[in-house]
Design an enzyme around this catalytic site. Structure first.
Site, short mmCIF file in Angstrom:
data_model
loop_
_atom_site.label_atom_id
_atom_site.label_comp_id
_atom_site.label_asym_id
_atom_site.label_seq_id
_atom_site.Cartn_x
_atom_site.Cartn_y
_atom_site.Cartn_z
N LYS A 63 3.01 3.14 5.90
CA LYS A 63 2.87 4.55 5.62
C LYS A 63 1.54 5.08 6.13
CE LYS A 63 5.01 3.45 1.21
NZ LYS A 63 4.70 3.29 -0.22
N GLY A 64 0.61 4.19 6.40
CA GLY A 64 -0.77 4.59 6.68
C GLY A 64 -0.96 5.46 7.91
N ASP A 120 -3.04 3.39 10.97
CA ASP A 120 -4.24 3.92 10.33
C ASP A 120 -5.49 3.14 10.68
OD1 ASP A 120 -3.41 1.67 8.94
OD2 ASP A 120 -3.36 2.61 6.97
N ASP A 123 -7.99 -3.72 11.03
CA ASP A 123 -8.89 -4.46 10.13
C ASP A 123 -9.00 -5.89 10.69
OD1 ASP A 123 -10.43 -5.24 8.01
OD2 ASP A 123 -8.81 -5.28 6.55
N ASP A 179 -4.48 4.11 1.65
CA ASP A 179 -4.33 4.09 0.19
C ASP A 179 -5.15 3.00 -0.48
OD1 ASP A 179 -2.58 1.91 1.17
OD2 ASP A 179 -2.09 1.71 -0.95
P1 IMP Z 1 -4.92 -5.78 9.42
O1 IMP Z 1 -3.60 -6.45 9.67
O2 IMP Z 1 -5.89 -6.67 8.69
O3 IMP Z 1 -5.53 -5.17 10.66
O4 IMP Z 1 -4.66 -4.67 8.36
C1 IMP Z 1 -4.03 -3.52 8.70
C2 IMP Z 1 -3.46 -2.83 7.47
O5 IMP Z 1 -4.16 -3.18 6.24
C3 IMP Z 1 -3.66 -1.36 7.65
O6 IMP Z 1 -2.58 -0.79 8.35
C4 IMP Z 1 -3.79 -0.87 6.22
O7 IMP Z 1 -2.50 -0.61 5.70
C5 IMP Z 1 -4.42 -2.03 5.46
N1 IMP Z 1 -5.88 -1.86 5.33
C6 IMP Z 1 -6.84 -2.57 5.95
N2 IMP Z 1 -8.08 -2.13 5.62
C7 IMP Z 1 -7.88 -1.09 4.75
C8 IMP Z 1 -8.77 -0.20 4.06
O8 IMP Z 1 -10.01 -0.24 4.17
N3 IMP Z 1 -8.19 0.73 3.26
C9 IMP Z 1 -6.84 0.84 3.12
N4 IMP Z 1 -5.97 0.03 3.75
C10 IMP Z 1 -6.49 -0.92 4.57
MG MG Z 2 -0.83 0.02 7.40
#
Ligand code: IMP
Ligand code: MG
Length: 203
Positions: A63-64, A120, A123, A179
């Site tokens: 949803k982000g 969004d 990370d 969120d």
């Molecule tokens: P990744 O797979 O670690 O890159 O994480 C990506 C997903 O984790 C994003 O699409 C977000 O939904 C969630 N996420 C990572 N960091 C944050 C944050 O600081 N706030 C909220 N959601 C986050």
């Molecule tokens: Mg996400």
């Protein structure tokens, strides 16, 4: 004196355009809605130049990605079609739920299309890396990715999004699609918690 302080706090909140309850939630603005709007327009112009004379399928990662995608598609001059998919790696607790779940791929028809995936935040990069791997299997003509935010952290994955609107420090952020325990997605700026501490009511 108390009344003056209350008035000051009210006016301050009103100026930011955020709902009054935001000031009670331990939140501080990290990226303002004005900066977001400016950057979305800049990036849209770059994308228009890149896909000049072509069409683009924008895929929202739910949803982000919903806020940045909805602003982006209105800023683009390029003709777009819209698709969505869902990726969830974080559970309701705000912490990683472990395994990444990707759904909605079966409804997408990407063969021969220019595809732009919009999420969004980058990370760990795990979500985008796996999404791209999956979407490549659908044989798009081209496949690029855009994220609103990227955290300045070391990563295992070599993959990097094609468009990053803002690089931020390694803090948990909410608002503009992002969120914490499913709250705050509707805020029009990106916020961090003061001292990185969510309000007691949500801990
Ligand atoms: P990744 O797979 O670690 O890159 O994480 C990506 C997903 O984790 C994003 O699409 C977000 O939904 C969630 N996420 C990572 N960091 C944050 C944050 O600081 N706030 C909220 N959601 C986050
Ligand atoms: Mg996400």
């Amino acid at each position: 004196m108390k009344q003056l302080l209350a008035l000051f706090l009210f006016l301050q909140t009103a100026c930011f355009g955020a709902p009054a309850w935001v000031s009670e939630q331990n939140l501080e603005v990290l990226v303002s809605k004005e900066d977001i709007a400016k950057k979305v327009n800049e990036v849209a112009a770059k994308i228009d130049a890149e896909y000049s004379g072509q069409e683009l399928e924008v895929i929202i990662v739910m949803k982000g990605g919903v806020c940045v995608a909805s602003d982006l598609i209105r800023a683009l001059q390029t003709p777009i079609t819209l698709g969505y998919m869902k990726a969830s790696s974080y559970g309701k607790n705000g912490a990683s739920a472990g395994e990444l779940k990707i759904t909605g791929l079966e409804d997408l028809d990407l063969s021969g299309k220019n595809v732009l995936v919009v999420d969004d935040i980058f990370d760990s990069g795990n979500t985008m890396t796996q999404l791209v791997k999956k979407l490549e299997e659908a044989k798009p003509k081209s496949l690029k990715t855009l994220v609103l935010l990227s955290k300045k952290i070391p990563r295992k994955t070599q993959y990097r999004p094609d468009y990053v609107l803002f690089e931020i420090e390694n803090r948990f952020v909410v608002g503009y699609g992002l969120d914490y325990k499913e709250y705050y997605r509707g805020l029009d700026s990106v916020y961090a918690f003061i001292n990185d501490t969510p309000p007691l009511s949500l801990q």
